[in-house]
Design an enzyme around this catalytic site. Structure first.
Site, PDB file in Angstrom:
ATOM      1  N   LYS A 273      -3.174  68.010  -0.052  1.00 17.38           N
ATOM      2  CA  LYS A 273      -2.105  68.861  -0.597  1.00 17.38           C
ATOM      3  C   LYS A 273      -0.789  68.090  -0.610  1.00 17.38           C
ATOM      4  CE  LYS A 273      -3.703  73.411   0.965  1.00 17.38           C
ATOM      5  NZ  LYS A 273      -3.853  74.013  -0.368  1.00 17.38           N
ATOM      6  N   ARG A 347     -13.983  78.711   0.255  1.00 20.95           N
ATOM      7  CA  ARG A 347     -15.205  79.283  -0.328  1.00 20.95           C
ATOM      8  C   ARG A 347     -16.451  78.637   0.262  1.00 20.95           C
ATOM      9  NH1 ARG A 347     -13.086  77.766  -6.197  1.00 20.95           N
ATOM     10  NH2 ARG A 347     -11.160  78.141  -5.073  1.00 20.95           N
TER      11      ARG A 347
HETATM   12  N1  BES Z   1      -5.800  77.791   1.462  1.00 18.11           N
HETATM   13  C1  BES Z   1      -5.697  77.468   0.104  1.00 18.11           C
HETATM   14  C2  BES Z   1      -5.177  78.618  -0.755  1.00 18.11           C
HETATM   15  C3  BES Z   1      -3.720  78.912  -0.645  1.00 18.11           C
HETATM   16  C4  BES Z   1      -2.807  78.157  -1.336  1.00 18.11           C
HETATM   17  C5  BES Z   1      -3.303  79.988   0.085  1.00 18.11           C
HETATM   18  C6  BES Z   1      -1.463  78.480  -1.259  1.00 18.11           C
HETATM   19  C7  BES Z   1      -1.966  80.298   0.155  1.00 18.11           C
HETATM   20  C8  BES Z   1      -1.039  79.552  -0.524  1.00 18.11           C
HETATM   21  C9  BES Z   1      -7.064  77.071  -0.466  1.00 18.11           C
HETATM   22  O1  BES Z   1      -7.915  76.454   0.422  1.00 18.11           O
HETATM   23  C10 BES Z   1      -6.813  76.135  -1.604  1.00 18.11           C
HETATM   24  O2  BES Z   1      -6.254  75.110  -1.367  1.00 18.11           O
HETATM   25  N2  BES Z   1      -7.209  76.529  -2.808  1.00 18.11           N
HETATM   26  C11 BES Z   1      -6.981  75.753  -3.969  1.00 18.11           C
HETATM   27  C12 BES Z   1      -8.222  75.795  -4.827  1.00 18.11           C
HETATM   28  C13 BES Z   1      -8.196  74.846  -5.997  1.00 18.11           C
HETATM   29  C14 BES Z   1      -8.252  73.428  -5.495  1.00 18.11           C
HETATM   30  C15 BES Z   1      -9.383  75.145  -6.875  1.00 18.11           C
HETATM   31  C16 BES Z   1      -5.791  76.364  -4.720  1.00 18.11           C
HETATM   32  O3  BES Z   1      -5.684  77.576  -4.798  1.00 18.11           O
HETATM   33  O4  BES Z   1      -4.966  75.588  -5.200  1.00 18.11           O
HETATM   34 ZN    ZN Z   2      -7.588  74.336   0.517  1.00 13.36          ZN
END
Ligand code: BES
Ligand code: ZN
Ligand code: ZN
Length: 496
Positions: A273, A347
């Site tokens: 991230k 997921r």
């Molecule tokens: N934990 C995150 C989702 C999230 C992001 C929650 C920002 C709260 C605030 C999750 O694990 C994630 O990173 N999801 C990605 C999925 C994508 C790579 C398909 C997302 O939502 O960007």
């Molecule tokens: Zn994530």
């Protein structure tokens, strides 16, 4: 903290409710005691007391009915139980500013409005406890403006004394469980690893006389949980799979199963991230924390249901052994998936938990997860989005949400979303081949691990689990909210 005993007259505060009645453009201010309304005539005429929500007007040394201080708190014009929850937070804040450390809240009858007195009373007490939460364990110097103890003295309620006692106790259990979920969520990643989260879950379950089992890394591998195992590979912290079981009725009755994402820190893994706000990803465990809270509340309330809570817990880190983009893993039900983005890890750990949940042949499965950033874009921090193909279950969720006061919004889940999650080299891909609808495609991925025919709903709480920015005055503007604990308790109760 709350009791009807030991009233100390010197610190008494009477709480009255003001509210607005609207007739077209006109709005009039009312107080839930005609005597006090008369006494306050000047303040009402001068629009000092208006009845607006979140308004608190304090009258010191009034000695009305022998009570030194009077607090008039506004409910607004829509008298729902949520108005009382919010009014309680206003009361607490007002007490803090008065430096009142030991207040006796004399709660007069509540104006009925849309919900009955019992539910208003329950919501009010919940609101007091919820607003009194703060996370300052890690500060060496505490800010001690919170009233250390306050007692609630109920006066002339329409609710009988015994019923009122039981309502106060119920509200206390629910709010304490929300606050436990918040504390787990607020604790930083280094102090709330999967192992520690499991210890906390075990302690919570045992405190309520429920059973707890924890699987370690070896057992997780042996149990063929390739999703959870694969996500944990990049971290020095071992994963845990937490199983909490509460028996509230005959063993032959199918359980309700709650599943929560317990990702104690999400760095994104190899698909790292960006650095900005990455620290917020300590909140990626809130689904799991809130499920622990809901489980604890249900067990302490002795609901007549069988309830199981499952929390897959892991860190998502980019260590040398981490899952790489393109790697393929196999979930507990045998389905394979390619990991095209290691940041879509929630997921993967939920997949195994949903397989395990399905094996229990439950009456329903509800999962909660901070799953997608797309959910925050879609619904912000107002509603938790939920996905289910089962209309009956959706109706049940709407009812539970109306009772809890937590807002939810149904989102779409269709075959088109499933289509987008097909893999190139494996059965599934963990990211969508399509554009947009990131929360729905994530739900479609999860669906592949729930046995057909079992009623299931997935709640994406990415927007509602923390940092509500003052939207709800009984939740810290920064920090874990404990969202869905109350709704999950109502859902569990609906199967009694
Ligand atoms: N934990 C995150 C989702 C999230 C992001 C929650 C920002 C709260 C605030 C999750 O694990 C994630 O990173 N999801 C990605 C999925 C994508 C790579 C398909 C997302 O939502 O960007
Ligand atoms: Zn994530
Ligand atoms: Zn995540």
């Amino acid at each position: 903290m709350l009791s009807k005993k030991g009233v100390r007259p010197s610190s008494q505060v009477s709480v009255y409710f003001s509210f607005q009645k609207k007739k077209g453009e006109q709005s009039t201010t009312h107080v839930n005691s005609s005597a006090v309304q008369k006494l306050l005539k000047n303040s009402i005429d001068a629009k000092i007391v208006t009845g607006k929500a979140k308004e608190a007007v304090l009258f010191r040394e009034t000695q009305w009915e022998g009570v030194p201080t009077t607090l008039v708190v506004g409910l607004g014009s829509e008298l729902t139980h949520e108005s009382y929850r919010q009014a309680a937070a206003t009361v607490l804040k007002s007490l803090k500013t008065t430096k009142c450390k030991d207040a006796n809240i004399i709660l007069q009858d509540t104006p009925a409005g849309d919900s009955d007195h019992s539910r208003n009373l329950l919501a009010f007490v919940e609101g007091l406890y919820l607003a009194n939460y703060k996370y300052d364990e890690l500060k060496t110097k505490k800010n001690d403006s919170t009233p250390e103890g306050f007692t609630l003295h109920l006066v002339s309620g329409k609710t009988t004394d015994r019923k009122a006692d039981s309502l106060v106790n119920q509200a206390k259990i629910i709010a304490e469980s929300v606050n436990l979920a918040r504390r787990l969520g607020d604790t930083p990643g280094n102090l709330m690893t999967p192992r520690i989260l499991a210890d906390e879950a075990v302690a919570a379950a045992q405190s309520a006389g429920a059973k707890a089992t924890v699987w370690d890394k070896k057992r997780i591998e042996k149990e063929k949980m390739g999703g959870l195992f694969g996500v944990a590979q990049g971290s020095h912290q071992e994963p845990r799979f937490i199983i909490l079981e509460y028996r509230g009725t005959a063993a032959s009755k199918k359980p309700v199963v709650l599943v929560g994402k317990g990702l104690t820190f999400d760095s994104g893994g190899i698909s790292l991230k960006p650095g900005a706000s990455m620290e917020e990803m300590k909140f990626d465990k809130c689904g799991g924390c809130n499920v622990i809270g809901a489980f604890l509340a249900a067990a302490r309330l002795k609901l007549k249901v069988n309830l199981v809570a499952l929390i897959p817990s892991s860190e998502n880190m980019p260590g040398g052994a981490a899952t790489k983009p393109g790697d393929v893993h196999r979930a507990r039900n045998g389905k394979t998936f390619e990991v095209n983005n290691t940041d879509a890890e929630g997921r993967l750990i939920l997949a195994d938990a949903l397989c395990y949940a399905s094996e229990l042949q439950p009456v329903a499965i509800f999962d909660a997860a901070t799953l997608t950033g797309a959910m925050v874009v879609a619904l912000g921090n107002v509603h938790s989005g939920y996905f289910t193909r089962n209309d009956q279950l959706s109706g049940r969720i709407q009812k539970a949400s109306a009772l809890s006061g937590e807002l939810v919004w149904r989102m779409p889940l269709t075959d088109a979303h499933v289509e987008d999650m097909k893999g190139t080299y494996a059965d599934l891909s963990n990211v969508s081949a399509g554009k947009g609808a990131g929360s729905a495609t994530a739900a479609a991925f999860l669906e592949q691990f729930v046995e057909k025919g079992i009623p299931w709903a997935h709640f994406d709480i990415a927007g509602t689990a923390w940092s509500l920015g003052g939207r709800l005055n009984y939740c810290a503007s920064k920090g874990a909210s404990g969202s869905l604990v109350r709704t999950f308790v109502e859902l569990a109760r609906s199967y009694e």
